[in-house]
Design an enzyme around this catalytic site. Structure first.
Site, mmCIF file in Angstrom:
data_model
loop_
_atom_site.group_PDB
_atom_site.id
_atom_site.type_symbol
_atom_site.label_atom_id
_atom_site.label_comp_id
_atom_site.label_asym_id
_atom_site.label_seq_id
_atom_site.Cartn_x
_atom_site.Cartn_y
_atom_site.Cartn_z
ATOM 1 N N THR A 120 0.921 -1.136 0.035
ATOM 2 C CA THR A 120 0.055 0.056 0.217
ATOM 3 C C THR A 120 1.008 1.207 -0.149
ATOM 4 O OG1 THR A 120 -1.582 1.428 1.483
ATOM 5 C CG2 THR A 120 -0.101 -0.120 2.500
ATOM 6 N N TYR A 144 -1.689 0.549 9.983
ATOM 7 C CA TYR A 144 -1.949 -0.049 8.795
ATOM 8 C C TYR A 144 -0.713 -0.203 7.703
ATOM 9 C CZ TYR A 144 -3.664 -0.898 3.925
ATOM 10 O OH TYR A 144 -3.732 -1.310 2.526
#
Ligand code: UDP
Length: 337
Positions: A120, A144
Site C-alpha cells: 500500500t 496499517y
C-alpha cells in the site's frame, strides 16, 4: 500468458482479490483461492476453487501448499482500514504482518517460486513533496502502513534466503468495479470514500462526512490517487508474468500519478449518479496524510503496464453500476452482514 501456472490467491474472495483471481484465470493460470470469508464472499470467486481457511492456520496452510504444488503465491488477504488500524493496532500487526511472515515462510519451504504481495501507499507515510516514487523512504504514520511495511521487509528477506522471485505492488486508492458488474466492492461497513459516497447516494447512509477541510491542499480536503481495480488486477497479471519469465525483484507503485481531492470525488459522484449527496464537514480522521499521489513511471517501464480506465468518471460509473446491482440483489442486509 500464464498458461498452466498454478497460483494460490489469498484473499481472492475479497474486493481486489476477486478481480485479480478472475484476470489470472483469463490469462490462463490455474487459480486456487484461499480466504477466511471474514470480509469476502463465496459468490465473488468466479471459476476457481475456494478453500475457506485462515492464512494463519499453519496446519491447513501447509497441507494446502503441499498438495497444491503451486508455482506462485499472490497474497492479498489483509485488513485495510486506516482508521480501524489506529484503534486496533495489534489486530493489524497480527493480520497483516504476523500472518504474512508465516505464509511467506511456509510458501518458501513448500517450493513456491514466485510471490506477488499486495502492499500500500500507506507504507510511505506523510510524503514531503510531489508524487512518491518507489525509492521514497518508508515512514508509515499509521499501524496499517506499518504492518504492511513489515510484511514487505519479511518477504524480501525470506525470498532472498530461499531464492524466490517476488513483486511488491503498492496500491494507491483502489476503486471501481468489473465493467460487467459481476463483482465489485461488497465489504460490510466499508469506510472508503467512493463506496461511502455511493451508499449515501442510494440512501443507505444518512450522510457523507468529509474528514477534514483544513488540510494544506487547494480546497482543504485530502488528495488521493484513485486507480481502477481492473487496471490494478492487470498489474498483478503482468507482474506474475515478469516473475515467471525470470524477473527477480519488483517494487512498483500502482496508481495513475494524478490526485483528486475529497471534494472533487464528491462532485464526481453527484455528477455520475445525478443525486445530491448529504455532505457534512467533519474533523480530520486520525492517520490520514494530506496528499498521496503515485509516481508511476516504473510500472510502465518494467511491466509495459498501460492503464485502460484512467478516468475518475469511469471509476465512479463502474462502481455505481455495481452498487446498484448489489442493492438490487441484497438490499439493506448487505451492510450489516
Ligand atoms: N474520506 C472522507 N469521508 C469518508 C471516507 C473517506 O472524507 O467517509 C476521506 C479520507 O479522510 C481520506 C480520503 O477520503 O482523506 C480517502 O480515504 P479512503 O478511506 O477512501 O482511503 P485511504 O486513503 O484511507 O486508504
Amino acid at each position: 500468458m500464464l498458461c498452466g501456472l498454478r497460483v494460490l490467491v489469498t484473499g481472492g474472495a475479497g474486493y481486489v482479490g476477486s478481480h485479480v483471481a478472475l484476470r489470472l484465470l483469463e490469462a490462463g493460470a490455474e487459480v486456487v483461492v484461499l480466504d477466511d470469508l471474514s470480509t469476502g464472499h463465496p459468490w465473488a470467486v468466479l471459476g476457481a476453487p475456494l478453500v475457506v481457511a485462515d492464512v494463519g492456520d499453519r496446519k491447513r496452510l501447509r497441507a494446502l501448499l503441499q498438495s497444491g504444488r503451486f508455482d506462485a503465491l499472490v497474497h492479498l488477504a489483509a485488513r485495510i482500514w486506516v482508521g480501524e488500524s489506529v484503534r486496533d493496532p495489534d489486530g493489524y500487526y497480527l493480520a497483516n504482518a504476523a500472518r504474512a511472515f508465516l505464509l511467506f515462510g511456509e510458501a518458501a519451504r513448500a517450493g513456491v517460486r514466485c510471490v506477488v504481495h499486495s502492499s500500500t501507499a500507506a507504507v510511505y507515510g506523510e510524503p514531503a513533496d510531489g508524487p512518491l516514487d518507489e525509492e521514497a523512504p518508508l515512514l508509515p504514520i499509521n499501524p496499517y502502513g506499518a504492518s504492511k511495511m513489515m510484511a514487505e521487509r519479511a518477504l524480501a528477506d525470506i525470498a532472498r534466503a530461499h531464492g524466490q522471485r517476488y513483486a511488491i505492488l503498492r496500491y494507491f486508492n483502489v476503486a471501481g468495479a468489473d465493467p460487467e458488474a459481476r463483482i465489485g466492492e461488497a465489504t460490510p461497513n466499508n469506510t472508503h470514500l467512493i463506496k461511502v459516497a455511493l451508499e449515501a447516494a442510494l440512501g443507505l447512509r444518512p450522510e457523507l462526512a468529509i474528514h477534514g477541510t483544513d488540510y494544506p491542499t487547494p480546497d482543504g480536503t485530502c488528495i488521493r490517487d484513485y486507480i481502477h481495480v481492473e487496471d490494478l488486477a492487470a498489474a498483478h497479471v503482468l507482474a506474475l508474468r515478469a516473475l515467471a519469465e525470470g524477473e527477480r525483484r519488483l517494487v512498483l507503485n500502482c496508481g495513475y500519478g494524478r490526485g483528486f481531492s475529497v471534494r472533487e470525488v464528491v462532485d464526481m459522484v453527484e455528477r455520475v449518479t445525478g443525486r445530491r449527496l448529504p455532505v457534512v464537514e467533519g474533523p480530520r480522521r486520525a492517520g490520514d496524510p494530506a496528499v498521496l499521489v503515485a509516481a508511476c513511471q516504473r510500472i510502465r517501464d518494467r511491466l509495459g503496464w498501460r492503464p485502460r480506465f484512467d478516468d475518475l468518471a469511469v471509476i465512479v460509473a463502474t462502481a455505481w453500476r455495481w452498487e446498484q446491482r448489489l442493492q438490487a440483489r441484497f438490499g439493506r442486509r448487505r451492510r450489516t452482514r
